[in-house]
Every structure is written in structure tokens, then in C-alpha cells.
Motif scaffolding. Structure first.
Motif, mmCIF file in Angstrom:
data_model
loop_
_atom_site.group_PDB
_atom_site.id
_atom_site.type_symbol
_atom_site.label_atom_id
_atom_site.label_comp_id
_atom_site.label_asym_id
_atom_site.label_seq_id
_atom_site.Cartn_x
_atom_site.Cartn_y
_atom_site.Cartn_z
ATOM 1 N N TYR A 47 100.291 80.163 168.347
ATOM 2 C CA TYR A 47 101.169 79.130 168.904
ATOM 3 C C TYR A 47 102.620 79.352 168.481
ATOM 4 O O TYR A 47 103.531 79.261 169.302
ATOM 5 C CB TYR A 47 100.683 77.750 168.442
ATOM 6 N N VAL A 48 102.839 79.667 167.218
ATOM 7 C CA VAL A 48 104.198 79.912 166.722
ATOM 8 C C VAL A 48 104.779 81.162 167.372
ATOM 9 O O VAL A 48 105.929 81.192 167.790
ATOM 10 C CB VAL A 48 104.208 80.024 165.178
ATOM 11 N N TRP A 49 103.998 82.220 167.492
ATOM 12 C CA TRP A 49 104.463 83.477 168.092
ATOM 13 C C TRP A 49 104.835 83.291 169.559
ATOM 14 O O TRP A 49 105.861 83.771 170.016
ATOM 15 C CB TRP A 49 103.386 84.539 167.916
ATOM 16 N N ILE A 50 104.028 82.571 170.312
ATOM 17 C CA ILE A 50 104.326 82.315 171.727
ATOM 18 C C ILE A 50 105.562 81.431 171.858
ATOM 19 O O ILE A 50 106.390 81.633 172.741
ATOM 20 C CB ILE A 50 103.101 81.672 172.433
ATOM 21 N N GLY A 51 105.705 80.454 170.991
ATOM 22 C CA GLY A 51 106.871 79.566 171.030
ATOM 23 C C GLY A 51 108.170 80.313 170.772
ATOM 24 O O GLY A 51 109.201 80.010 171.367
ATOM 25 N N LEU A 107 91.472 78.266 163.007
ATOM 26 C CA LEU A 107 92.633 77.370 163.030
ATOM 27 C C LEU A 107 93.907 78.118 162.641
ATOM 28 O O LEU A 107 94.946 77.963 163.285
ATOM 29 C CB LEU A 107 92.393 76.180 162.093
ATOM 30 N N ILE A 108 93.846 78.939 161.596
ATOM 31 C CA ILE A 108 95.017 79.710 161.168
ATOM 32 C C ILE A 108 95.451 80.669 162.286
ATOM 33 O O ILE A 108 96.642 80.794 162.596
ATOM 34 C CB ILE A 108 94.718 80.453 159.845
ATOM 35 N N PHE A 109 94.492 81.335 162.916
ATOM 36 C CA PHE A 109 94.802 82.248 164.025
ATOM 37 C C PHE A 109 95.479 81.501 165.173
ATOM 38 O O PHE A 109 96.469 81.981 165.749
ATOM 39 C CB PHE A 109 93.521 82.940 164.496
ATOM 40 N N LEU A 110 94.989 80.333 165.536
ATOM 41 C CA LEU A 110 95.573 79.568 166.632
ATOM 42 C C LEU A 110 96.991 79.093 166.292
ATOM 43 O O LEU A 110 97.873 79.081 167.152
ATOM 44 C CB LEU A 110 94.671 78.383 166.990
ATOM 45 N N VAL A 111 97.233 78.693 165.053
ATOM 46 C CA VAL A 111 98.574 78.258 164.640
ATOM 47 C C VAL A 111 99.543 79.430 164.704
ATOM 48 O O VAL A 111 100.666 79.302 165.208
ATOM 49 C CB VAL A 111 98.538 77.630 163.228
#
Length: 135
Positions: A24-28, A17-21
Motif C-alpha cells: 500500500y505504501v509503495w503504490i501510494g 498484514l506487513i506485506f499488504l502495508v
């Protein structure tokens, strides 16, 4: 089932979950639009300043010479007399970040566009190359 298996599963899910968050923030952030650059009109004087500035890079010199060749290569009387072009050629010869390709490209284009100034172009080139040897 012992007590460690659910703890390991929960810990693994938390790490995922931490990796996915973070992903997501990096891609955004990478998709944000950059601020548009202000377009400044290019003048002969601004290009002349780039060539005369000793910290201009080889790429900047090449760009300035190409713009001068495309837009301002015809020698006119008055404000843009041959003296300005001769000083540009001399400065190109002595500039610390120039190379022979830029000098020859500018000299050939200047000579081709202004055949009546052929001798003056040769004199300016000769003087600039002599100054280059002295540095």
C-alpha cells in the motif's frame, strides 16, 4: 488443537498484514505527481552552446540539430551570418559524441535551405572532416 497451530496462523496473518502495508505504501508513493519542468525558451544561441559543449550526448546533439533545422535553418545576415553555421558544422564534425547521420542531416538541410551558400557549406564540411581525421 495444540498450541502451535494458532501461533502459526497468527504469524502467517502478521506476515500477510506487513506485506499488504508495504504494498500500500509503495503504490501510494508511485502515484505522486512529479514536479512540472520549467520550460525554457529555445534560442539559436542555446542550441549552439549544446553543440559546442563537448560533453553533450548524441541525443542532445540530434535534438539540437533537429530544432535548428526546423526553426533556424535560414542563414541571415548580421547576428546569424553563415560563419555561425559553418562553425556549427565544423564542431559537429569534430564532436566526440557525434555520428555521420547527424553531420549529413545538418549539411543537407543547410544546403537545401540556402542554395546560395552551397560552396561555403562544402568548404566547411570538408574542413570539419579534415579536422575530424586529425583527432
Amino acid at each position: 488443537m495444540d498450541k502451535t497451530t494458532p501461533l502459526l496462523v497468527m504469524g502467517t496473518l502478521l506476515v500477510i498484514l506487513i506485506f499488504l502495508v508495504v504494498l500500500y505504501v509503495w503504490i501510494g508513493r508511485s502515484k505522486r505527481k512529479s514536479v512540472p519542468e520549467i520550460i525554457v525558451p529555445v534560442t539559436f544561441e542555446s542550441l549552439q552552446a549544446i553543440i559546442h559543449h563537448s560533453s553533450s550526448t548524441n541525443g542532445e546533439l540530434n535534438h539540437a540539430v533537429n530544432i535548428i533545422i526546423k526553426r533556424f535553418i535560414d542563414v541571415g545576415s548580421g547576428e546569424r551570418g553563415f560563419e555561425k553555421y559553418a562553425s556549427l558544422l565544423k564542431k559537429l564534425c569534430t564532436h566526440p559524441h557525434t555520428d555521420s547521420k547527424i553531420i549529413l542531416h545538418f549539411e543537407k538541410a543547410l544546403r537545401a535551405a540556402n542554395p546560395r551558400y552551397k560552396e561555403e557549406v562544402e568548404k566547411a564540411l570538408k574542413l570539419g572532416l579534415e579536422l575530424r581525421d586529425k583527432r
